[in-house]
Scaffold this active site. Sequence first.
Site, mmCIF file in Angstrom:
data_model
loop_
_atom_site.group_PDB
_atom_site.id
_atom_site.type_symbol
_atom_site.label_atom_id
_atom_site.label_comp_id
_atom_site.label_asym_id
_atom_site.label_seq_id
_atom_site.Cartn_x
_atom_site.Cartn_y
_atom_site.Cartn_z
ATOM 1 N N HIS A 59 5.872 36.569 33.924
ATOM 2 C CA HIS A 59 6.478 36.719 32.620
ATOM 3 C C HIS A 59 5.978 38.072 32.193
ATOM 4 C CE1 HIS A 59 8.337 35.864 29.047
ATOM 5 N NE2 HIS A 59 7.605 36.048 28.158
ATOM 6 N N HIS A 61 7.193 41.694 29.477
ATOM 7 C CA HIS A 61 7.992 42.529 28.538
ATOM 8 C C HIS A 61 7.444 43.962 28.693
ATOM 9 C CE1 HIS A 61 9.421 38.810 26.760
ATOM 10 N NE2 HIS A 61 8.371 38.551 26.209
ATOM 11 N N GLN A 64 6.085 46.527 25.956
ATOM 12 C CA GLN A 64 4.907 46.255 25.223
ATOM 13 C C GLN A 64 3.738 46.739 25.678
ATOM 14 O OE1 GLN A 64 5.021 42.099 24.041
ATOM 15 N NE2 GLN A 64 7.142 42.030 23.322
ATOM 16 N N ARG A 85 5.035 40.381 15.425
ATOM 17 C CA ARG A 85 6.297 40.534 15.833
ATOM 18 C C ARG A 85 6.897 41.644 15.193
ATOM 19 N NH1 ARG A 85 11.097 35.975 15.682
ATOM 20 N NH2 ARG A 85 11.160 36.482 13.341
ATOM 21 N N TYR A 124 14.699 41.903 26.977
ATOM 22 C CA TYR A 124 15.751 42.085 26.024
ATOM 23 C C TYR A 124 15.822 43.337 25.323
ATOM 24 C CZ TYR A 124 11.297 41.281 23.144
ATOM 25 O OH TYR A 124 9.984 41.524 22.962
ATOM 26 N N HIS A 208 16.720 33.575 25.359
ATOM 27 C CA HIS A 208 15.397 34.000 24.856
ATOM 28 C C HIS A 208 14.687 32.936 24.383
ATOM 29 C CE1 HIS A 208 12.790 35.299 21.723
ATOM 30 N NE2 HIS A 208 12.591 36.574 22.389
ATOM 31 N N ARG A 211 15.661 29.117 19.418
ATOM 32 C CA ARG A 211 16.069 29.697 18.067
ATOM 33 C C ARG A 211 17.049 30.878 18.146
ATOM 34 N NH1 ARG A 211 10.711 31.650 19.155
ATOM 35 N NH2 ARG A 211 10.723 33.876 18.702
ATOM 36 N N GLU A 237 5.992 28.168 21.663
ATOM 37 C CA GLU A 237 5.006 29.153 21.873
ATOM 38 C C GLU A 237 3.964 28.820 20.491
ATOM 39 O OE1 GLU A 237 4.069 33.657 22.084
ATOM 40 O OE2 GLU A 237 5.927 32.875 22.149
ATOM 41 N N HIS A 271 5.089 29.663 28.140
ATOM 42 C CA HIS A 271 4.381 29.253 26.923
ATOM 43 C C HIS A 271 4.200 27.593 27.259
ATOM 44 C CE1 HIS A 271 3.861 33.295 26.078
ATOM 45 N NE2 HIS A 271 5.196 33.390 25.735
ATOM 46 N N ASP A 322 2.953 38.943 30.164
ATOM 47 C CA ASP A 322 3.622 38.903 28.744
ATOM 48 C C ASP A 322 3.534 40.410 27.944
ATOM 49 O OD1 ASP A 322 4.854 38.002 26.580
ATOM 50 O OD2 ASP A 322 3.820 36.360 26.032
#
Length: 456
Positions: A59, A61, A64, A85, A124, A208, A211, A237, A271, A322
């Site tokens: 996992h 991203h 980041q 976030r 994403y 994703h 939600r 998570e 997660h 992550d």
Amino acid sequence: MGAALKLFARHALLPGGWRRDVLLAWDADGDLTSVIDNAAPPDGVELAEYVVPGMVNLHSHAFQRALGGMTEKAGAGPDSFWTWRELMYRFAGRIAPEQIEAIAAQLFAECLRHGYTAVCEFHYLQRDAAGALYARPAETAETVIAAARASGIGITMLPVLYSHAGFGAQPLTPEQARFRTDAGDVLRIVEALEVQRDGQVEVGFAPHSLRAAPMDQVAQVLAAVPVGRPIHIHIAEQQAEVDQCLVATSMRPVQYLYDQFDVDARWCLVHATHLSHDEIVQLAASGAVAGLCPTTEANLGDGLFPLPEFIAAGGRFGIGSDSHVSQSPVEELRWLEYGQRLQRRQRNIAATPAQPQVGDYLWQSALQGGAQAAGRKLGALAVGCRADLLVLDDAHPNLCAVAVDEVLGSLLFCGNDNLVRDVLCGGRWQVRGGRHVAQDAIASAYKCAVARLRSL
């Protein structure tokens, strides 16, 4: 095809455990063609003392990585995942594709140096800063794959479906405009990436989260992507996410996901921190992988995964970095175990009667779960798997005079030095003597990209 390439290991971790005098051979395509134990060392073949399969980072991203250390200042009120976030959104709004590539290459080179030989990129950041798709819808995904090829790491690219800001089809905020995709967007990106697929690159799909991804659109993509491709999703998570899901659906997140889809071994539930007992059993029984990211989960204050119960239920897990506050599988696995020890006030949690060595249990389990989540031929020194392996630094004091069944325990739980000396990935040496083969050039490009971003 060319002549096979070889390495002789005095000790190698094979699927059945440690074996002595192992001759490994691979072809020019990067696949292992022969694994023979109790062999005699042939003339002219490189020798190594301890060889283990490279770890899978399930996992990531990648962008980041450039955010590391910038969010560690307390705000006016309590800080949480949700305040972090907002900072991440503002940072993501500044990044151009060429900066994404430079950041990803730096991350991947670091991952290789610490023992990851494959990564699953949960991607994403699809649109430009104004929220428009690029002329090539897969442009940013292609830049991350280019970074993987430049660094030499294997990659599973997971284009993300991201349509809503929250349960109840809440509209995306302006800060989320770069992430917006619907089912058609995702399928166009997946199709565009088909030409990239080879021994080092796979392409899957990632809703994703419950939600953010409408269930009807998830079903549309699942029906269209080729059978067998990996599917990843963020789930459970944060406790707030669980509470929101209960209000919206009258079910907990994992329960609701399994109610909607036939979740099987293709899936990786990233997660999965906040599970009920029934969800633990359900996840384990389905054969899906729990994607655990202990350093990020600690950094964001997520909570602790119910590891002992999941192990007892026969569950499969792997590890990921992550948000990349760490690029080390040693740190992920160490804190996976240490979090449980702190919570339960016990020692040696991740073990079974069949494998009482915690280091061996963690490494082997994470290899198997990571390979499954990546959808590639990984995770074992076995014929037909990718030639992804680590040569440990047997000259380091931490590995002096240790019994072979204590090597992984020393790797994971002794000191902070990096004991990975050399890294072979896809049949090519990408790290020698602890240095990536393109370390200086990659770092130079990264520094330029980050200096530009932080000046904005």
